[in-house]
Design a protein around this motif. Structure first.
Motif, PDB file in Angstrom:
ATOM      1  N   ARG A  45      76.423 109.631  18.550  1.00 25.40           N
ATOM      2  CA  ARG A  45      75.768 110.357  17.472  1.00 25.40           C
ATOM      3  C   ARG A  45      75.442 111.768  17.942  1.00 25.40           C
ATOM      4  N   GLU A  46      75.702 112.752  17.104  1.00 27.58           N
ATOM      5  CA  GLU A  46      75.452 114.137  17.485  1.00 27.58           C
ATOM      6  C   GLU A  46      74.608 114.857  16.451  1.00 27.58           C
ATOM      7  N   PHE A  47      73.843 115.800  16.943  1.00 29.52           N
ATOM      8  CA  PHE A  47      72.985 116.628  16.101  1.00 29.52           C
ATOM      9  C   PHE A  47      73.822 117.559  15.242  1.00 29.52           C
ATOM     10  N   VAL A  48      73.404 117.738  13.995  1.00 26.60           N
ATOM     11  CA  VAL A  48      74.095 118.643  13.080  1.00 26.60           C
ATOM     12  C   VAL A  48      73.196 119.803  12.649  1.00 26.60           C
ATOM     13  N   ALA A  49      72.014 119.472  12.126  1.00 27.56           N
ATOM     14  CA  ALA A  49      71.162 120.530  11.573  1.00 27.56           C
ATOM     15  C   ALA A  49      69.711 120.082  11.552  1.00 27.56           C
ATOM     16  N   PHE A  50      68.816 121.082  11.571  1.00 19.46           N
ATOM     17  CA  PHE A  50      67.365 120.866  11.586  1.00 19.46           C
ATOM     18  C   PHE A  50      66.706 121.797  10.597  1.00 19.46           C
ATOM     19  N   ASP A  90      84.978 116.876  10.743  1.00 17.99           N
ATOM     20  CA  ASP A  90      83.652 116.623  10.163  1.00 17.99           C
ATOM     21  C   ASP A  90      83.524 115.180   9.669  1.00 17.99           C
ATOM     22  N   THR A  91      84.612 114.440   9.715  1.00 19.51           N
ATOM     23  CA  THR A  91      84.588 113.044   9.282  1.00 19.51           C
ATOM     24  C   THR A  91      83.644 112.234  10.163  1.00 19.51           C
ATOM     25  N   ALA A  92      82.681 111.576   9.525  1.00 18.99           N
ATOM     26  CA  ALA A  92      81.674 110.814  10.268  1.00 18.99           C
ATOM     27  C   ALA A  92      80.726 110.138   9.288  1.00 18.99           C
ATOM     28  N   VAL A  93      79.886 109.276   9.822  1.00 20.98           N
ATOM     29  CA  VAL A  93      78.736 108.787   9.064  1.00 20.98           C
ATOM     30  C   VAL A  93      77.596 109.761   9.327  1.00 20.98           C
ATOM     31  N   TYR A  94      77.016 110.258   8.263  1.00 15.47           N
ATOM     32  CA  TYR A  94      75.939 111.240   8.371  1.00 15.47           C
ATOM     33  C   TYR A  94      74.593 110.558   8.137  1.00 15.47           C
ATOM     34  N   TYR A  95      73.658 110.844   9.048  1.00 11.83           N
ATOM     35  CA  TYR A  95      72.330 110.249   8.999  1.00 11.83           C
ATOM     36  C   TYR A  95      71.266 111.331   8.867  1.00 11.83           C
ATOM     37  N   CYS A  96      70.280 111.094   8.041  1.00  9.72           N
ATOM     38  CA  CYS A  96      69.116 111.960   8.044  1.00  9.72           C
ATOM     39  C   CYS A  96      68.017 111.294   8.875  1.00  9.72           C
ATOM     40  N   ALA A  97      67.143 112.113   9.411  1.00  6.06           N
ATOM     41  CA  ALA A  97      66.085 111.611  10.272  1.00  6.06           C
ATOM     42  C   ALA A  97      64.843 112.476  10.128  1.00  6.06           C
TER      43      ALA A  97
END
Length: 130
Positions: A45-50, A90-97
């Motif tokens: 899992r990698e960080f995308v945005a904050f 950019d293909t991936a499962v995107y998670y918010c946290a």
């Protein structure tokens, strides 16, 4: 009970745009900074945005800077990720946290690691393919 529910994922072609969102309930939304992460098959899992609690401060990974925009609406308890000029990678499962680390402190904390976040959504699939 804290709930983070992502929506808006799907399949798009390279160069297209897609917006995903995350609705938060069970907490005082403005007491949390929010992040988006993603995980591709076989990868960590990698960080995308904050985005900070107010929405005035944002931070991006180098891989999405200039293409993705994170925003939030505290009246709607929702955080968004606008993805433009998407690429196959950019293909991936995107998670918010959500994180309360350093929120509203004197020094803003930009949380970029999974360990810094307390609450997670279930993820939404984004597929970029021609």
């Amino acid at each position: 009970q804290v709930q983070l529910v992502e929506s808006g994922g799907g399949s798009v072609a390279p160069g297209d745009s897609l917006s995903i969102s995350c609705a938060v309930s069970g907490v005082t939304f403005s007491n949390y900074a929010m992040g988006w992460f993603r995980q591709a098959p076989g990868k960590e899992r990698e960080f995308v945005a904050f985005v900070n609690w107010s929405g005035r401060n944002t931070y991006y990974s180098d891989s999405v800077k200039g293409r993705f925009t994170i925003s939030r609406d505290n009246a709607k308890n929702t955080v968004y990720l606008q993805m433009n000029s998407v690429r196959p990678e950019d293909t991936a499962v995107y998670y918010c946290a959500a994180t309360s680390k350093g929120v509203k402190g004197i020094v803003m904390v930009i949380a970029t690691t999974s360990e810094e976040y307390e609450h997670w959504g279930q993820g939404t699939q984004v597929t970029v393919s021609s």
